[in-house]
Design an enzyme around this catalytic site. Structure first.
Site, PDB file in Angstrom:
ATOM      1  N   ARG A  10      -4.354   6.669  14.036  1.00 31.05           N
ATOM      2  CA  ARG A  10      -4.243   7.685  12.997  1.00 31.05           C
ATOM      3  C   ARG A  10      -2.781   8.131  12.912  1.00 31.05           C
ATOM      4  O   ARG A  10      -1.986   7.861  13.810  1.00 31.05           O
ATOM      5  CB  ARG A  10      -5.121   8.879  13.332  1.00 31.05           C
ATOM      6  CG  ARG A  10      -6.596   8.581  13.409  1.00 31.05           C
ATOM      7  CD  ARG A  10      -7.356   9.744  14.030  1.00 31.05           C
ATOM      8  NE  ARG A  10      -7.110  11.003  13.330  1.00 31.05           N
ATOM      9  CZ  ARG A  10      -7.382  12.203  13.824  1.00 31.05           C
ATOM     10  NH1 ARG A  10      -7.895  12.320  15.045  1.00 31.05           N
ATOM     11  NH2 ARG A  10      -7.157  13.289  13.126  1.00 31.05           N
ATOM     12  N   SER A  12      -1.582  11.367  12.715  1.00 29.60           N
ATOM     13  CA  SER A  12      -1.220  12.705  13.172  1.00 29.60           C
ATOM     14  C   SER A  12      -0.184  12.613  14.284  1.00 29.60           C
ATOM     15  O   SER A  12      -0.016  11.582  14.935  1.00 29.60           O
ATOM     16  CB  SER A  12      -2.457  13.451  13.687  1.00 29.60           C
ATOM     17  OG  SER A  12      -2.883  12.908  14.917  1.00 29.60           O
ATOM     18  N   LYS A  82     -13.164  11.047  22.760  1.00 29.25           N
ATOM     19  CA  LYS A  82     -14.211  11.974  22.305  1.00 29.25           C
ATOM     20  C   LYS A  82     -14.569  11.750  20.840  1.00 29.25           C
ATOM     21  O   LYS A  82     -15.640  12.164  20.395  1.00 29.25           O
ATOM     22  CB  LYS A  82     -13.799  13.415  22.530  1.00 29.25           C
ATOM     23  CG  LYS A  82     -12.665  13.926  21.688  1.00 29.25           C
ATOM     24  CD  LYS A  82     -12.315  15.363  22.050  1.00 29.25           C
ATOM     25  CE  LYS A  82     -11.169  15.909  21.222  1.00 29.25           C
ATOM     26  NZ  LYS A  82     -11.496  15.997  19.790  1.00 29.25           N
ATOM     27  N   ASP A  83     -13.695  11.090  20.070  1.00 29.67           N
ATOM     28  CA  ASP A  83     -13.979  10.810  18.658  1.00 29.67           C
ATOM     29  C   ASP A  83     -14.820   9.551  18.474  1.00 29.67           C
ATOM     30  O   ASP A  83     -15.292   9.290  17.364  1.00 29.67           O
ATOM     31  CB  ASP A  83     -12.676  10.626  17.871  1.00 29.67           C
ATOM     32  CG  ASP A  83     -11.855  11.904  17.780  1.00 29.67           C
ATOM     33  OD1 ASP A  83     -12.457  12.997  17.871  1.00 29.67           O
ATOM     34  OD2 ASP A  83     -10.622  11.809  17.619  1.00 29.67           O
ATOM     35  N   THR A 126     -12.546  27.819  15.261  1.00 27.26           N
ATOM     36  CA  THR A 126     -12.819  26.512  15.851  1.00 27.26           C
ATOM     37  C   THR A 126     -13.762  25.756  14.940  1.00 27.26           C
ATOM     38  O   THR A 126     -14.681  26.329  14.368  1.00 27.26           O
ATOM     39  CB  THR A 126     -13.430  26.626  17.260  1.00 27.26           C
ATOM     40  OG1 THR A 126     -13.796  25.311  17.719  1.00 27.26           O
ATOM     41  CG2 THR A 126     -14.671  27.497  17.277  1.00 27.26           C
ATOM     42  N   SER A 128     -15.542  23.292  16.179  1.00 30.71           N
ATOM     43  CA  SER A 128     -16.429  22.622  17.135  1.00 30.71           C
ATOM     44  C   SER A 128     -17.690  23.436  17.386  1.00 30.71           C
ATOM     45  O   SER A 128     -17.616  24.545  17.921  1.00 30.71           O
ATOM     46  CB  SER A 128     -15.690  22.422  18.464  1.00 30.71           C
ATOM     47  OG  SER A 128     -16.586  22.124  19.509  1.00 30.71           O
ATOM     48  N   ARG A 130     -19.739  22.880  19.680  1.00 28.41           N
ATOM     49  CA  ARG A 130     -19.807  23.004  21.140  1.00 28.41           C
ATOM     50  C   ARG A 130     -19.029  24.229  21.614  1.00 28.41           C
ATOM     51  O   ARG A 130     -19.562  25.079  22.357  1.00 28.41           O
ATOM     52  CB  ARG A 130     -19.245  21.725  21.782  1.00 28.41           C
ATOM     53  CG  ARG A 130     -19.075  21.792  23.303  1.00 28.41           C
ATOM     54  CD  ARG A 130     -18.326  20.571  23.809  1.00 28.41           C
ATOM     55  NE  ARG A 130     -16.990  20.465  23.238  1.00 28.41           N
ATOM     56  CZ  ARG A 130     -15.921  21.073  23.730  1.00 28.41           C
ATOM     57  NH1 ARG A 130     -16.018  21.829  24.810  1.00 28.41           N
ATOM     58  NH2 ARG A 130     -14.735  20.924  23.159  1.00 28.41           N
ATOM     59  N   ARG A 131     -17.779  24.329  21.219  1.00 27.67           N
ATOM     60  CA  ARG A 131     -16.968  25.460  21.644  1.00 27.67           C
ATOM     61  C   ARG A 131     -17.560  26.779  21.150  1.00 27.67           C
ATOM     62  O   ARG A 131     -17.601  27.775  21.881  1.00 27.67           O
ATOM     63  CB  ARG A 131     -15.535  25.298  21.123  1.00 27.67           C
ATOM     64  CG  ARG A 131     -14.759  24.185  21.823  1.00 27.67           C
ATOM     65  CD  ARG A 131     -13.474  23.852  21.102  1.00 27.67           C
ATOM     66  NE  ARG A 131     -12.677  22.876  21.838  1.00 27.67           N
ATOM     67  CZ  ARG A 131     -11.785  22.067  21.285  1.00 27.67           C
ATOM     68  NH1 ARG A 131     -11.579  22.111  19.972  1.00 27.67           N
ATOM     69  NH2 ARG A 131     -11.102  21.215  22.026  1.00 27.67           N
ATOM     70  N   ARG A 148      -9.705  23.555  10.188  1.00 24.03           N
ATOM     71  CA  ARG A 148      -9.426  22.117  10.164  1.00 24.03           C
ATOM     72  C   ARG A 148      -7.931  21.915  10.268  1.00 24.03           C
ATOM     73  O   ARG A 148      -7.141  22.823  10.122  1.00 24.03           O
ATOM     74  CB  ARG A 148      -9.934  21.483   8.857  1.00 24.03           C
ATOM     75  CG  ARG A 148     -11.437  21.272   8.769  1.00 24.03           C
ATOM     76  CD  ARG A 148     -11.954  20.167   9.685  1.00 24.03           C
ATOM     77  NE  ARG A 148     -11.133  18.959   9.657  1.00 24.03           N
ATOM     78  CZ  ARG A 148     -11.198  18.007   8.722  1.00 24.03           C
ATOM     79  NH1 ARG A 148     -12.032  18.138   7.703  1.00 24.03           N
ATOM     80  NH2 ARG A 148     -10.428  16.942   8.788  1.00 24.03           N
ATOM     81  N   GLY A 149      -7.543  20.652  10.434  1.00 25.06           N
ATOM     82  CA  GLY A 149      -6.129  20.308  10.483  1.00 25.06           C
ATOM     83  C   GLY A 149      -5.701  19.851  11.853  1.00 25.06           C
ATOM     84  O   GLY A 149      -6.424  19.987  12.846  1.00 25.06           O
ATOM     85  N   ASN A 150      -4.503  19.285  11.920  1.00 22.33           N
ATOM     86  CA  ASN A 150      -3.940  18.834  13.171  1.00 22.33           C
ATOM     87  C   ASN A 150      -3.567  20.033  14.045  1.00 22.33           C
ATOM     88  O   ASN A 150      -3.569  21.176  13.589  1.00 22.33           O
ATOM     89  CB  ASN A 150      -2.709  17.963  12.909  1.00 22.33           C
ATOM     90  CG  ASN A 150      -3.061  16.731  12.084  1.00 22.33           C
ATOM     91  OD1 ASN A 150      -4.139  16.164  12.237  1.00 22.33           O
ATOM     92  ND2 ASN A 150      -2.158  16.334  11.206  1.00 22.33           N
ATOM     93  N   THR A 153      -0.917  22.242  12.624  1.00 19.62           N
ATOM     94  CA  THR A 153      -1.426  23.006  11.483  1.00 19.62           C
ATOM     95  C   THR A 153      -2.233  24.208  11.949  1.00 19.62           C
ATOM     96  O   THR A 153      -2.100  25.320  11.410  1.00 19.62           O
ATOM     97  CB  THR A 153      -2.306  22.116  10.587  1.00 19.62           C
ATOM     98  OG1 THR A 153      -1.527  21.006  10.130  1.00 19.62           O
ATOM     99  CG2 THR A 153      -2.838  22.880   9.391  1.00 19.62           C
ATOM    100  N   ARG A 154      -3.058  24.013  12.950  1.00 21.47           N
ATOM    101  CA  ARG A 154      -3.884  25.115  13.455  1.00 21.47           C
ATOM    102  C   ARG A 154      -3.036  26.202  14.104  1.00 21.47           C
ATOM    103  O   ARG A 154      -3.292  27.397  13.938  1.00 21.47           O
ATOM    104  CB  ARG A 154      -4.922  24.573  14.445  1.00 21.47           C
ATOM    105  CG  ARG A 154      -5.865  23.564  13.812  1.00 21.47           C
ATOM    106  CD  ARG A 154      -6.973  23.150  14.767  1.00 21.47           C
ATOM    107  NE  ARG A 154      -7.680  21.986  14.252  1.00 21.47           N
ATOM    108  CZ  ARG A 154      -8.881  21.595  14.664  1.00 21.47           C
ATOM    109  NH1 ARG A 154      -9.505  22.288  15.594  1.00 21.47           N
ATOM    110  NH2 ARG A 154      -9.446  20.522  14.165  1.00 21.47           N
ATOM    111  N   CYS A 248     -21.400  14.679  17.174  1.00 20.72           N
ATOM    112  CA  CYS A 248     -20.297  15.626  17.044  1.00 20.72           C
ATOM    113  C   CYS A 248     -20.746  16.991  16.536  1.00 20.72           C
ATOM    114  O   CYS A 248     -19.989  17.949  16.581  1.00 20.72           O
ATOM    115  CB  CYS A 248     -19.221  15.052  16.129  1.00 20.72           C
ATOM    116  SG  CYS A 248     -19.810  14.597  14.479  1.00 20.72           S
TER     117      CYS A 248
END
Length: 316
Positions: A10, A12, A82-83, A126, A128, A130-131, A148-150, A153-154, A248
């Site tokens: 990717r 990023s 994890k992806d 977040t 996620s 899970r989180r 969202r975002g890299n 970005t976050r 996911c």
């Protein structure tokens, strides 16, 4: 030995850092090898505004890389493990898992305070489930918003929320420690979150080098950077996730590690709102990681009537 291979990634900043690190390691241990890095766009990268829940399944960050692998455009793909869905397309395999780094999640707050010191009703950003579920279980007063975002970005969104012209943004965000470390941003971490509080995602902090099953030359090169204990741990985690039937969008976490020659595997499944959690641990032979993962999934599911969705119901 093949003299040149192309690895796909990717685009990023984190993905490029990871891919270039793998390329460097491959060239270091395979002196006659030249590695080229090729950037490919994935669906998850193209649409950064929509919630991941709207994409309708796993693999939004890997499918284009796998397509390029199958067609021969690249020889290997470097993924955040994890992806990677637990079932790979026919003809593709994980050739190597380099040494894993810190598996924990990290809280980054606007004012640097830790989780316990956030004010009542603090807003956590977040994407996620899970989180969100694990943190909600620990502190039911917290509020959550999607993001969202890299990574950069976050972090920027968090900074903008706390600036002189601050927006109505989050008080804190949660990211993986590993990504921040790889980008040299460990100093941004307000508090690393204990796995007992926030169990890591399956495969978190590990990389996967995916190749075509019949590509023996690339396999031989990749195997030279394999870290067996990391592979044994993450394969146990992936077997657990597969046994749970989660993906996911399921609040599930696992952490495998080798301690004194024994594989310890922790698994946690939560209700979406964090109201209920099932946790279990098994120990076993590191060479039987997939079997241990399946048995752990059976143990957790035995305590979860109706499967992952059953935690939303009262009882037991």
């Amino acid at each position: 030995m093949v003299s040149s291979i192309t690895i796909g990634t990717r685009g990023s900043r984190l993905a490029l850092v990871q891919a270039r690190s793998v390329a460097k390691d491959l060239e270091t241990v395979n002196p006659d090898l030249t590695v080229h890095v090729r950037i490919l766009k994935t669906k998850g990268d193209t649409d950064r505004d929509a919630s991941l829940d709207t994409f309708g399944g796993e693999g939004v960050f890997v499918k284009e890389l796998e397509r390029a692998l199958v067609t021969g455009e690249i020889d290997a793909a470097v993924h955040s493990l994890k992806d990677l869905p637990t079932i790979l397309p026919d003809g593709l395999v994980i050739a190597a898992v380099p040494e894993r780094v810190d598996v924990r999640d990290a809280l980054i707050s606007r004012d640097g305070t830790g989780l316990d010191d956030l004010p009542p009703g603090a807003r956590i950003a977040t994407g996620s489930p899970r989180r969100r579920a694990f943190l909600q279980h620990y502190r039911p007063d917290l509020r959550f918003t999607d993001i969202r975002g890299n990574i950069d970005t976050r972090l920027k969104k968090l900074e903008e929320a706390g600036g002189p012209h601050g927006t109505d943004g989050p008080d804190a965000i949660v990211l993986a420690v590993a990504g921040l470390q790889r980008l040299g941003w460990s100093d941004r971490i307000s508090e690393p979150l204990s796995p007992d509080l926030c169990m890591p995602a399956v495969g978190q902090a590990a990389l996967a080098i995916e190749i075509r099953r019949d590509d023996r030359r690339t396999l031989a090169a990749a195997r030279n950077i394999e870290h067996l204990p990391s592979r044994q741990a993450v394969m146990a985690e992936r077997a657990f996730l597969h046994g749970i039937g989660g993906g996911c969008h399921t609040p599930v976490g696992a952490w495998g590690r080798i301690e004194e020659g024994v594989l310890r595997l922790d698994g946690v499944l939560a209700a979406d709102d964090g109201s209920r959690i099932v946790r279990h641990t098994l120990h076993g032979d590191p060479e039987d990681g997939p079997g241990l993962g399946r048995r752990l999934a059976e143990a957790v599911m035995a305590r979860t009537p109706g499967g992952p969705g059953g935690l939303a119901e009262p009882g037991e």
